[in-house]
Design an enzyme around this catalytic site. Sequence first.
Site, PDB file in Angstrom:
ATOM      1  CE1 TYR A 137      -5.925  -3.981  -6.814  1.00  0.00           C
ATOM      2  CE2 TYR A 137      -6.421  -1.721  -6.194  1.00  0.00           C
ATOM      3  CZ  TYR A 137      -5.667  -2.620  -6.900  1.00  0.00           C
ATOM      4  OH  TYR A 137      -4.655  -2.179  -7.721  1.00  0.00           O
ATOM      5  CE  LYS A 164      -6.897  -4.622  -9.967  1.00  0.00           C
ATOM      6  NZ  LYS A 164      -6.929  -3.162 -10.244  1.00  0.00           N
TER       7      LYS A 164
END
EC number: 4.3.3.7
Length: 296
Positions: A137, A164
């Site tokens: 992330y 992400k």
Amino acid sequence: MTLDLHGIIPPLVSPFTADEQPDPAALRAEVRYHLDLGVHGLCITGSTGDGQMVSLEDSVAFAEAAVAETAGQVPVVAGIIRDSTREVIRYGKAIAATGVDALQVTPVHYLFQPDEDTTVEYYRRIADETGLPIVIYNVIPYALIPATTVARVLNEVPNVIGVKQSGGNIHQLADLLHLAPEGGKVFTAVDDLLYPSYLLGAQGAISATLTVVPELCLAQWDAVRRGDHASALELHNKQLPVWRAIDGPNMTVRIKAALALQGRDGGHGLSPLTPVSDAEREALRAALVAADVKLA
């Protein structure tokens, strides 16, 4: 890895009661809402889910609820936002026992950023010790992992299956997609640029707008997949004001207010998040109405 993450993966809010206790029943209702629409996966306890504020016990409670309600229909990704390898692994092992399919893990960010080799080993150790697939992330603006390092982690650590990409806007995402890492997928979290992200090759999205207006985001994903760019652009122009209305320092409580306007229960926010003002609520209402979203 056999886990197939792709497409529209909303990062859900973490519903809390007025006395700041987790509300798994409210989360299960949100899970069901998204499943009935046909999302391709679900993410819990990320930034939209106040992941930086939830305890290990809260994280486990939300993971158990999401896994139970999903019942294997789509993958469940659980977020961990901690500031040491030891803490990430402690959370990860407890969450893994609930049956989630993958973990979404930020880099550490307070106070210092590890170098490239240490970052690679950070994700390698987490993957090895939790036994779960990992999604990087990449969101922390002052600890952003360079695109070249992300690509290296994806290519060198087998159990890291994707990233992400949130921080660094479309430029960092473009660099990642240009590098075309073979070891994992690239998901966009650049909310105001979801449509061009897909055109550049992003293999899905995990971002807040998906949680607030999943119908629009699913329709846009499908439009891009079939080459209907007029529809995709029209949907972009509906989504953009919604993102502008939820974006802010108190984003998670704004999102919960946007859900409430639709008759959905996102629960209460956690202290010390600034409560939603009347002006913010009206901006949310106006954006949803303009996007043709049905209100309660």
